[in-house]
Design a protein around this motif. Structure first.
Motif, short mmCIF file in Angstrom:
data_model
loop_
_atom_site.label_atom_id
_atom_site.label_comp_id
_atom_site.label_asym_id
_atom_site.label_seq_id
_atom_site.Cartn_x
_atom_site.Cartn_y
_atom_site.Cartn_z
N VAL A 21 0.84 -1.21 0.00
CA VAL A 21 0.00 0.00 0.00
C VAL A 21 0.87 1.25 0.00
O VAL A 21 0.58 2.22 -0.72
N VAL A 22 1.96 1.24 0.78
CA VAL A 22 2.84 2.42 0.88
C VAL A 22 3.51 2.71 -0.46
O VAL A 22 3.72 3.88 -0.82
N VAL A 23 3.83 1.67 -1.23
CA VAL A 23 4.51 1.87 -2.51
C VAL A 23 3.53 2.29 -3.61
O VAL A 23 3.84 3.16 -4.44
N ILE A 24 2.33 1.71 -3.62
CA ILE A 24 1.40 1.93 -4.73
C ILE A 24 0.49 3.14 -4.53
O ILE A 24 0.27 3.93 -5.46
N LEU A 25 -0.05 3.31 -3.34
CA LEU A 25 -1.04 4.38 -3.13
C LEU A 25 -0.50 5.78 -3.44
O LEU A 25 -1.23 6.60 -4.02
N PRO A 26 0.74 6.13 -3.09
CA PRO A 26 1.24 7.46 -3.46
C PRO A 26 1.27 7.73 -4.96
O PRO A 26 1.24 8.90 -5.37
N GLN A 27 1.31 6.67 -5.77
CA GLN A 27 1.29 6.89 -7.22
C GLN A 27 -0.01 7.51 -7.69
O GLN A 27 -0.06 8.20 -8.71
N TYR A 28 -1.07 7.28 -6.94
CA TYR A 28 -2.37 7.90 -7.26
C TYR A 28 -2.30 9.42 -7.13
O TYR A 28 -2.96 10.16 -7.87
N PHE A 29 -1.49 9.90 -6.19
CA PHE A 29 -1.36 11.35 -5.98
C PHE A 29 -0.26 11.95 -6.85
O PHE A 29 -0.32 13.14 -7.17
N LEU A 30 0.75 11.17 -7.23
CA LEU A 30 1.86 11.71 -8.00
C LEU A 30 1.60 11.73 -9.50
O LEU A 30 2.16 12.56 -10.21
N GLN A 31 0.76 10.81 -10.00
CA GLN A 31 0.52 10.71 -11.42
C GLN A 31 -0.91 11.11 -11.75
O GLN A 31 -1.86 10.64 -11.11
N GLU A 32 -1.05 11.95 -12.76
CA GLU A 32 -2.37 12.45 -13.11
C GLU A 32 -3.26 11.37 -13.71
O GLU A 32 -4.47 11.35 -13.48
N ASP A 33 -2.69 10.45 -14.50
CA ASP A 33 -3.49 9.43 -15.16
C ASP A 33 -3.62 8.15 -14.34
O ASP A 33 -4.21 7.18 -14.80
N PHE A 34 -3.09 8.14 -13.13
CA PHE A 34 -3.16 6.96 -12.27
C PHE A 34 -4.41 7.10 -11.39
O PHE A 34 -4.40 7.81 -10.38
N GLN A 35 -5.46 6.39 -11.77
CA GLN A 35 -6.71 6.49 -11.04
C GLN A 35 -6.69 5.59 -9.80
O GLN A 35 -5.89 4.66 -9.70
N LEU A 36 -7.61 5.87 -8.88
CA LEU A 36 -7.62 5.13 -7.62
C LEU A 36 -7.91 3.64 -7.84
O LEU A 36 -7.31 2.78 -7.18
N TRP A 37 -8.80 3.32 -8.77
CA TRP A 37 -9.12 1.91 -8.98
C TRP A 37 -7.98 1.16 -9.65
O TRP A 37 -7.94 -0.07 -9.62
N HIS A 38 -7.04 1.89 -10.25
CA HIS A 38 -5.86 1.23 -10.82
C HIS A 38 -5.01 0.57 -9.73
O HIS A 38 -4.34 -0.43 -10.00
N THR A 39 -5.01 1.16 -8.54
CA THR A 39 -4.14 0.64 -7.48
C THR A 39 -4.51 -0.79 -7.08
O THR A 39 -3.64 -1.54 -6.62
N PHE A 40 -5.78 -1.19 -7.26
CA PHE A 40 -6.21 -2.52 -6.84
C PHE A 40 -5.59 -3.62 -7.71
O PHE A 40 -5.63 -4.79 -7.33
N ALA A 41 -5.05 -3.28 -8.86
CA ALA A 41 -4.38 -4.28 -9.69
C ALA A 41 -2.96 -4.55 -9.23
O ALA A 41 -2.36 -5.56 -9.64
#
Length: 448
Positions: free
Chosen positions: A207-227
């Motif tokens: 979670v610590v590695v993937i969730l921040p990508q949602y805030f750092l990348q504009e095209d990285f949507q929240l539901w993408h993190t579940f993959a």
């Protein structure tokens, strides 16, 4: 003799040396046989007797202390091996069609659907986006490559399920043999807490590695993190599994060495025979570990190698072009994470091999042979021969040796590729500058 000389003439130096070693080894065994009929037991293993499965289960400390990690892999569908009831004549751990395997297939299909949708959405968004900056290209390549281990899971993990079951059963049988020989059971005092901590940390780090990508990348949507959560947790889990196994090998080796020292002081040669058998079994278990997880850890190392090169190159390239930003910091975090995983795997394998191999050799070489009788001297010699003939190496089924050399070789390869890529980058920058200067000179002449 003529035929023997003809064979020797066509052998290369390494083959000749191997043949000579084998002949000396055979002559030594024959000499020991001639000297004493009782010395036959020095090199012949006695037949094993079927043990009580309830006793095997009761003294299987390794399984009971690391059960949480196995259950986590079963829930995630990573390794659907099954622990059977203690039935005489049946293996305690098996890999065959069962409810655990059916659950693994189901959860894999669910996760596969999510991975495919997320991967397709990222590719489509990148193609349709008119602003294809370099850092966006790098991030898309990295996060698409992280999805690949899920597609390879059936081939990399499930296919080696029978070998994993063999490895688990070897641990079960070894602990009972150790108890019968030494009189004391192997107890792993720290593995229970350590394994539970790894299970929790595997998901927390994911979670610590993937969730921040949602805030750092504009095209990285929240539901993408579940993959990505289960994939990163799986990689963390395999790193934890390797650490736990190497730690267990080191602990078992030190316990065996301590008991061996007491046996040497008591000067009983018959016991040394059983200790040699225990050491050979421990060495074979280390070899089986690499064989059982060869494909999974092979893909593991490839993903780390590829991701580290791309992330490092992307970060350095963006710093050269536009200076440091938070996105480049995120790339360096990915590099640090990947290299930490590789370091843990290589370093723990090195210490486990050293503890089982070199430390045992050193202990036996320090034995004062002049102070013991002939049977003990012969058994010490046989012990050293057994260590030489059965080196405790962590080998991924012939693909690679896991040790510190793998870490240094990977770093050197990465540095070589990075230098080449940065040379291309600098050459493109020079060409761009030259083209801009020529365009400015042409415009200046036109204005004149």
């Amino acid at each position: 003799m003529v035929f023997d000389r003809q064979i020797r003439t066509i052998l290369n130096p390494n083959q000749k040396r191997f043949l000579q070693d084998e002949m000396r080894y055979k002559e030594r065994l024959e000499r020991m046989q001639r000297e004493s009929i009782a010395s036959t037991g020095l090199y012949a293993r006695t037949e094993s007797i079927m043990d009580d499965p309830n006793l095997l289960d009761h003294h299987d400390s390794f399984y009971h202390t690391t059960k949480s990690l196995l259950v986590m892999f079963q829930i995630m569908g990573v390794m659907p091996i099954k622990r059977n009831p203690p039935i005489p004549g049946h293996e305690r751990t098996t890999f065959r069609w069962s409810g655990v395997f059916a659950w693994a297939v189901f959860i894999y299909c669910v996760e596969l659907a999510v991975v495919v949708f997320v991967g397709y959405d990222r590719v489509v968004n990148f193609i349709n986006n008119s602003d294809k900056r370099f850092d966006e290209v790098i991030y898309n390549i990295i996060f698409l490559s992280i999805l690949m281990p899920h597609f390879l899971l059936p081939v990399a993990s499930w296919k080696n399920g029978p070998q994993v079951a063999i490895f688990k059963n070897m641990w079960t049988n070894y602990q009972w043999k150790y108890l019968k020989v030494t009189g004391t059971p192997i107890v792993f005092p720290n593995l229970f807490v350590l394994t539970w901590s790894f299970c929790v940390l595997s998901w927390v780090i994911s979670v610590v590695v993937i969730l921040p990508q949602y805030f750092l990348q504009e095209d990285f949507q929240l539901w993408h993190t579940f993959a990505y959560y289960h994939i990163i947790a799986m990689l963390n889990g395999f790193c934890s599994l390797w650490y736990v196994n190497c730690n267990a090998f080191g602990f078992a080796s030190r316990a065996l060495a301590k008991s061996l020292q007491e046996t040497l002081e008591s000067k009983t040669a018959d016991k040394l025979i059983e200790y040699r058998h225990l050491w050979v079994d421990l060495s074979h278990m280390m070899q089986q570990l690499g064989r059982a997880y060869s494909k999974m850890y092979g893909i593991y190392c490839l993903v780390i190698f590829f991701t580290t090169i791309i992330a490092t190159y992307g970060a350095l390239s963006e710093i050269i072009d536009h200076g440091a930003t938070y996105k480049e910091f995120g790339l360096f975090v990915i590099v640090l994470y990947c290299m930490s995983l590789l370091f843990i795997i290589c370093n723990e394998a090195y210490f486990a091999s050293k503890s089982v191999g070199l430390d045992f050799q050193t202990r036996l070489l320090n034995v004062n042979l002049t102070a013991v009788d002939d049977p003990i001297q012969k058994e010490v010699e046989m012990f050293l021969v057994a260590i030489e003939k059965n080196p405790p190496n962590m080998n991924l089924d012939g693909y690679a040796n896991i040790n510190r050399e793998l870490l240094t070789s990977n770093i050197s390869f990465m540095a070589t590729y990075l230098v080449v890529l940065l040379q291309f980058k600098l050459s493109l920058l020079r060409q761009g500058i030259i083209s801009a200067m020529r365009a400015n000179a042409t415009m200046a002449r036109q204005h004149q």
